[in-house]
Design a protein around this motif. Structure first.
Motif, mmCIF file in Angstrom:
data_model
loop_
_atom_site.group_PDB
_atom_site.id
_atom_site.type_symbol
_atom_site.label_atom_id
_atom_site.label_comp_id
_atom_site.label_asym_id
_atom_site.label_seq_id
_atom_site.Cartn_x
_atom_site.Cartn_y
_atom_site.Cartn_z
ATOM 1 N N UNK A 1 0.829 -1.218 0.000
ATOM 2 C CA UNK A 1 0.000 0.000 0.000
ATOM 3 C C UNK A 1 0.857 1.260 0.000
ATOM 4 N N UNK B 1 3.611 0.280 14.180
ATOM 5 C CA UNK B 1 5.076 0.398 14.145
ATOM 6 C C UNK B 1 5.606 0.935 15.475
ATOM 7 N N UNK C 1 6.371 -1.699 17.790
ATOM 8 C CA UNK C 1 7.608 -2.423 17.442
ATOM 9 C C UNK C 1 8.857 -1.570 17.649
ATOM 10 N N UNK D 1 8.885 -10.243 21.527
ATOM 11 C CA UNK D 1 8.140 -10.811 20.397
ATOM 12 C C UNK D 1 8.927 -11.968 19.783
ATOM 13 N N UNK D 2 10.216 -11.761 19.630
ATOM 14 C CA UNK D 2 11.076 -12.781 19.043
ATOM 15 C C UNK D 2 11.195 -14.004 19.947
ATOM 16 N N UNK E 1 7.909 -15.844 19.596
ATOM 17 C CA UNK E 1 7.760 -16.449 18.258
ATOM 18 C C UNK E 1 8.662 -17.662 18.085
ATOM 19 N N UNK E 2 9.856 -17.606 18.667
ATOM 20 C CA UNK E 2 10.812 -18.699 18.464
ATOM 21 C C UNK E 2 10.701 -19.763 19.552
ATOM 22 N N UNK F 1 0.502 -14.445 13.728
ATOM 23 C CA UNK F 1 1.291 -14.402 12.478
ATOM 24 C C UNK F 1 0.669 -13.502 11.426
ATOM 25 N N UNK F 2 -0.658 -13.526 11.324
ATOM 26 C CA UNK F 2 -1.317 -12.716 10.290
ATOM 27 C C UNK F 2 -1.032 -11.226 10.490
ATOM 28 N N UNK G 1 1.658 -9.878 11.969
ATOM 29 C CA UNK G 1 3.047 -9.603 11.594
ATOM 30 C C UNK G 1 3.203 -9.611 10.077
ATOM 31 N N UNK G 2 2.591 -10.594 9.432
ATOM 32 C CA UNK G 2 2.684 -10.687 7.974
ATOM 33 C C UNK G 2 2.062 -9.459 7.301
ATOM 34 N N UNK H 1 4.404 -6.615 7.626
ATOM 35 C CA UNK H 1 5.546 -6.846 6.731
ATOM 36 C C UNK H 1 5.188 -6.542 5.289
ATOM 37 N N UNK H 2 3.978 -6.930 4.903
ATOM 38 C CA UNK H 2 3.532 -6.697 3.521
ATOM 39 C C UNK H 2 3.421 -5.210 3.194
ATOM 40 N N UNK I 1 5.392 -3.001 3.904
ATOM 41 C CA UNK I 1 6.722 -2.466 3.572
ATOM 42 C C UNK I 1 7.298 -3.061 2.301
ATOM 43 N N UNK I 2 6.676 -4.121 1.814
ATOM 44 C CA UNK I 2 7.236 -4.764 0.632
ATOM 45 C C UNK I 2 7.026 -3.896 -0.591
ATOM 46 N N UNK J 1 12.890 -12.721 13.507
ATOM 47 C CA UNK J 1 12.055 -12.663 14.719
ATOM 48 C C UNK J 1 11.588 -14.047 15.131
ATOM 49 N N UNK J 2 11.293 -14.881 14.144
ATOM 50 C CA UNK J 2 10.690 -16.186 14.409
ATOM 51 C C UNK J 2 11.746 -17.274 14.567
ATOM 52 N N UNK K 1 13.310 -1.060 2.749
ATOM 53 C CA UNK K 1 11.916 -1.368 3.097
ATOM 54 C C UNK K 1 11.676 -2.875 3.061
ATOM 55 N N UNK K 2 12.209 -3.527 2.027
ATOM 56 C CA UNK K 2 12.024 -4.980 1.906
ATOM 57 C C UNK K 2 12.674 -5.711 3.081
ATOM 58 N N UNK L 1 10.501 -5.339 6.060
ATOM 59 C CA UNK L 1 9.293 -6.164 5.879
ATOM 60 C C UNK L 1 9.593 -7.630 6.123
ATOM 61 N N UNK M 1 9.503 -9.102 9.616
ATOM 62 C CA UNK M 1 8.205 -9.390 10.218
ATOM 63 C C UNK M 1 7.521 -10.612 9.620
ATOM 64 N N UNK N 1 6.524 -14.237 8.903
ATOM 65 C CA UNK N 1 6.591 -15.409 9.782
ATOM 66 C C UNK N 1 6.639 -16.698 8.983
#
Lengths: 125, 125
Positions: A17, A35, A38, A47-48, A51-52, A102-103, A105-106, A109-110, A112-113, B18-19, B105-106, B109, B112, B114
Motif C-alpha cells: 500500500x 510500528x 515495534x 516478540x522474538x 515467536x521462536x 502471524x497474520x 506480523x505478515x 511486513x507486507x 513495507x514490501x 524474529x521467528x 523497506x524490503x 518487511x 516481520x 513469519x
C-alpha cells in the motif's frame, strides 16, 4: 515465469500500500500505531522470544530472565504488543501465556514490501 | 536459478529473524530505531507519497501540500527517514529530491514475515 502459483492473485494485492498509492491519513495513523509498538528493543526481543519458543507461545515466567527486566516491565511491554494486535494472551492458572499473531506480523511486513521485491518474483507489479 | 527457483536458498534465509531465534540485543536496538522512523503517520504518508510518485522519487516541493505541513516540518520528517536509511536525498538546484530505498523497506518487511506465511508458499520452513 513458468510457475503458476501466483497467477490467481490480483496485481493490486501484491504491491505494498505504501508504494501503490499515497496512504490515507486514517490508514497512516493505524499503521504508525503498530510500528510504534515495534519501536522498542525490549518489545522486539520479547516478540522474538515468544515467536521462536516452542509452539510459538511462551509463559510470562519464561520471558523475564532472557530480557533481564522485571516482571512488571515485561508485562507492560507484552500489554503494548497485545493491544497492538501482535500477541494474544491467555491466562492459565497463575501465569499468562502469550502467542504471536502471524497474520498481524505478515500484514505489517507486507505494507513495507515494494514493487522492487515483487518484480523479482516475476509475477506481478 | 531456473524453474526451481527456491531450492538453492538455505532454509534459514527465508524465515524471519524474529521467528527463527531470539533477537540479539544489538539487532533489536537497530531494528527498533528503524521502526521508530516509521512510527509516525506523517512520515508514513511522506514515504508513501514518494514511493508512489513517478519514478519513485519526489521533490520536497511536491510533498508539503498533500500532508498539509510546513516545509521545515516536512524536511525534518524526511531527514529522520533518510537517517534511518529508508530514503536517499539528492540536491538539484534549489530543491532536494528524495527517493525510496526499496532494499531497506524490503529488509524491514522481511523481519516481520513469519513461518506461517513462508509455509503457505510451500517452499521452506
Amino acid at each position: 515465469m513458468t510457475a503458476t502459483q501466483d497467477t490467481s492473485t490480483p496485481a493490486t494485492a501484491c504491491c505494498s500500500p505504501l508504494v501503490r498509492e499515497p496512504l490515507a491519513a486514517d490508514e497512516a495513523r493505524r499503521l504508525a500505531a503498530s510500528f510504534k509498538a515495534l519501536a522498542d528493543p525490549a518489545r522486539l526481543r520479547l516478540l522474538s522470544l515468544i515467536a521462536s519458543h516452542q509452539g510459538g507461545e511462551a509463559c510470562v515466567c519464561d520471558l523475564t530472565e532472557p530480557v533481564e527486566l522485571s516482571q512488571p516491565t515485561v508485562s507492560h511491554h507484552l500489554k503494548v504488543l497485545t493491544d497492538a494486535g501482535l500477541l494474544t494472551r491467555e491466562q492459565r492458572g497463575k501465569w499468562a501465556h502469550y502467542s504471536v499473531v502471524p497474520q498481524a506480523l505478515d500484514a505489517l511486513g507486507d505494507v513495507l514490501r515494494t514493487a522492487h521485491r515483487s518484480a523479482g518474483s516475476g509475477t506481478c507489479c
